[in-house]
Design a protein around this motif. Structure first.
Motif, mmCIF file in Angstrom:
data_model
loop_
_atom_site.group_PDB
_atom_site.id
_atom_site.type_symbol
_atom_site.label_atom_id
_atom_site.label_comp_id
_atom_site.label_asym_id
_atom_site.label_seq_id
_atom_site.Cartn_x
_atom_site.Cartn_y
_atom_site.Cartn_z
ATOM 1 N N VAL A 73 0.837 -1.194 0.000
ATOM 2 C CA VAL A 73 0.000 0.000 0.000
ATOM 3 C C VAL A 73 0.876 1.250 0.000
ATOM 4 C CG1 VAL A 73 -1.669 1.334 1.369
ATOM 5 C CG2 VAL A 73 -2.021 -1.120 1.006
ATOM 6 N N ALA A 74 1.932 1.244 0.797
ATOM 7 C CA ALA A 74 2.842 2.395 0.866
ATOM 8 C C ALA A 74 3.512 2.674 -0.478
ATOM 9 C CB ALA A 74 3.896 2.163 1.945
ATOM 10 N N ASN A 75 3.632 1.656 -1.326
ATOM 11 C CA ASN A 75 4.271 1.805 -2.642
ATOM 12 C C ASN A 75 3.263 1.857 -3.786
ATOM 13 O OD1 ASN A 75 7.385 1.586 -2.415
ATOM 14 N ND2 ASN A 75 6.582 0.192 -0.876
ATOM 15 N N ASP A 76 2.028 2.265 -3.477
ATOM 16 C CA ASP A 76 0.967 2.423 -4.485
ATOM 17 C C ASP A 76 0.643 1.124 -5.218
ATOM 18 O OD1 ASP A 76 0.520 5.155 -3.966
ATOM 19 O OD2 ASP A 76 2.207 5.712 -5.242
ATOM 20 N N GLY A 77 0.747 0.017 -4.508
ATOM 21 C CA GLY A 77 0.461 -1.279 -5.116
ATOM 22 C C GLY A 77 -0.939 -1.395 -5.663
ATOM 23 N N VAL A 78 -1.928 -0.841 -4.964
ATOM 24 C CA VAL A 78 -3.316 -0.925 -5.427
ATOM 25 C C VAL A 78 -3.457 -0.260 -6.788
ATOM 26 C CG1 VAL A 78 -5.705 -0.267 -4.933
ATOM 27 C CG2 VAL A 78 -4.217 -1.026 -3.075
ATOM 28 N N THR A 79 -2.896 0.929 -6.919
ATOM 29 C CA THR A 79 -2.988 1.674 -8.183
ATOM 30 C C THR A 79 -2.348 0.905 -9.329
ATOM 31 O OG1 THR A 79 -2.972 3.776 -7.014
ATOM 32 C CG2 THR A 79 -2.325 3.822 -9.341
ATOM 33 N N HIS A 80 -1.155 0.384 -9.109
ATOM 34 C CA HIS A 80 -0.432 -0.291 -10.187
ATOM 35 C C HIS A 80 -1.080 -1.626 -10.563
ATOM 36 C CE1 HIS A 80 2.451 2.844 -10.248
ATOM 37 N NE2 HIS A 80 2.759 2.659 -8.972
ATOM 38 N N VAL A 81 -1.617 -2.336 -9.595
ATOM 39 C CA VAL A 81 -2.320 -3.588 -9.907
ATOM 40 C C VAL A 81 -3.609 -3.280 -10.663
ATOM 41 C CG1 VAL A 81 -3.558 -5.547 -8.905
ATOM 42 C CG2 VAL A 81 -1.284 -4.945 -8.063
ATOM 43 N N ALA A 82 -4.333 -2.251 -10.247
ATOM 44 C CA ALA A 82 -5.567 -1.872 -10.950
ATOM 45 C C ALA A 82 -5.267 -1.478 -12.398
ATOM 46 C CB ALA A 82 -6.267 -0.736 -10.212
ATOM 47 N N GLU A 83 -4.169 -0.780 -12.618
ATOM 48 C CA GLU A 83 -3.778 -0.420 -13.982
ATOM 49 C C GLU A 83 -3.441 -1.653 -14.807
ATOM 50 O OE1 GLU A 83 -0.635 2.404 -13.340
ATOM 51 O OE2 GLU A 83 -2.049 4.011 -12.847
ATOM 52 N N ALA A 84 -2.762 -2.618 -14.201
ATOM 53 C CA ALA A 84 -2.432 -3.865 -14.908
ATOM 54 C C ALA A 84 -3.701 -4.601 -15.321
ATOM 55 C CB ALA A 84 -1.559 -4.759 -14.028
ATOM 56 N N ILE A 85 -4.660 -4.657 -14.420
ATOM 57 C CA ILE A 85 -5.939 -5.313 -14.733
ATOM 58 C C ILE A 85 -6.623 -4.592 -15.889
ATOM 59 C CG2 ILE A 85 -8.280 -5.710 -13.854
ATOM 60 C CD1 ILE A 85 -7.013 -6.178 -11.086
ATOM 61 N N ALA A 86 -6.644 -3.269 -15.836
ATOM 62 C CA ALA A 86 -7.314 -2.482 -16.878
ATOM 63 C C ALA A 86 -6.632 -2.622 -18.240
ATOM 64 C CB ALA A 86 -7.358 -1.011 -16.470
ATOM 65 N N GLN A 87 -5.308 -2.761 -18.246
ATOM 66 C CA GLN A 87 -4.573 -2.834 -19.507
ATOM 67 C C GLN A 87 -4.630 -4.205 -20.170
ATOM 68 O OE1 GLN A 87 -0.684 -1.356 -18.491
ATOM 69 N NE2 GLN A 87 -1.284 0.752 -18.898
ATOM 70 N N HIS A 88 -5.016 -5.228 -19.423
ATOM 71 C CA HIS A 88 -5.024 -6.588 -19.972
ATOM 72 C C HIS A 88 -6.341 -7.307 -19.664
ATOM 73 C CE1 HIS A 88 -0.850 -6.353 -21.202
ATOM 74 N NE2 HIS A 88 -0.670 -5.642 -20.105
ATOM 75 N N PRO A 89 -7.453 -6.752 -20.149
ATOM 76 C CA PRO A 89 -8.758 -7.350 -19.824
ATOM 77 C C PRO A 89 -8.946 -8.746 -20.420
ATOM 78 C CG PRO A 89 -9.016 -5.660 -21.493
ATOM 79 C CD PRO A 89 -7.586 -5.596 -21.017
ATOM 80 N N GLU A 90 -8.164 -9.085 -21.437
ATOM 81 C CA GLU A 90 -8.310 -10.379 -22.115
ATOM 82 C C GLU A 90 -7.458 -11.485 -21.488
ATOM 83 O OE1 GLU A 90 -4.532 -8.804 -23.349
ATOM 84 O OE2 GLU A 90 -6.436 -7.798 -23.094
ATOM 85 N N ASP A 91 -6.581 -11.134 -20.574
ATOM 86 C CA ASP A 91 -5.671 -12.115 -20.000
ATOM 87 C C ASP A 91 -6.225 -12.619 -18.669
ATOM 88 O OD1 ASP A 91 -3.291 -13.143 -18.424
ATOM 89 O OD2 ASP A 91 -2.400 -12.800 -20.403
ATOM 90 N N ALA A 92 -6.693 -13.857 -18.662
ATOM 91 C CA ALA A 92 -7.346 -14.420 -17.472
ATOM 92 C C ALA A 92 -6.408 -14.482 -16.270
ATOM 93 C CB ALA A 92 -7.898 -15.803 -17.782
ATOM 94 N N ALA A 93 -5.136 -14.787 -16.489
ATOM 95 C CA ALA A 93 -4.192 -14.897 -15.372
ATOM 96 C C ALA A 93 -3.916 -13.535 -14.734
ATOM 97 C CB ALA A 93 -2.893 -15.559 -15.815
ATOM 98 N N VAL A 94 -3.756 -12.500 -15.553
ATOM 99 C CA VAL A 94 -3.555 -11.157 -15.011
ATOM 100 C C VAL A 94 -4.804 -10.743 -14.231
ATOM 101 C CG1 VAL A 94 -3.231 -8.709 -15.575
ATOM 102 C CG2 VAL A 94 -1.885 -10.448 -16.769
#
Length: 107
Positions: free
Chosen positions: A68-89
């Motif tokens: 959380v201190a390293n903005d993990g939520v933001t970066h994980v949410a961005e990863a999810i948004a950028q790869h909607p077709e990848d089930a593992a992501v």
């Protein structure tokens, strides 16, 4: 990326125990995993393992706070948004956010 891929896989495995998470936190590995998520946002293969490592790190208290201190939520949410077709992501990203939701600072 091959070494970072292997490092994220190793961190994912080490984060399976509270002792492993504490050791990873002490050596500064958690900010590096978040940096890997950020740097490789275009690479679904790398995100599968880096976000998976985040999800495992987030399962334990010390890992949650550092993520959380390293903005993990933001970066994980961005990863999810950028790869909607990848089930593992998607799966690992949702698991990470679920685990991070238990950290008071992340609410």
């Amino acid at each position: 990326p091959d070494r970072q891929h292997a490092a994220c896989l190793a961190i994912w495995g080490l984060a399976a125990s509270p002792e492993g998470v504490s050791a990873l936190d002490q050596i500064g590995a958690i900010p590096e995993v978040i940096a890997a998520v950020r740097r490789h946002s275009h690479d679904a293969s790398m995100l599968r393992v880096s976000v998976g490592a985040v999800a495992s790190l987030a399962a334990e208290g010390p890992g949650r706070a550092a993520l959380v201190a390293n903005d993990g939520v933001t970066h994980v949410a961005e990863a999810i948004a950028q790869h909607p077709e990848d089930a593992a992501v998607q799966r690992e990203g949702c698991r990470a956010i679920w685990n991070l939701a238990f950290c008071d600072k992340g609410r």
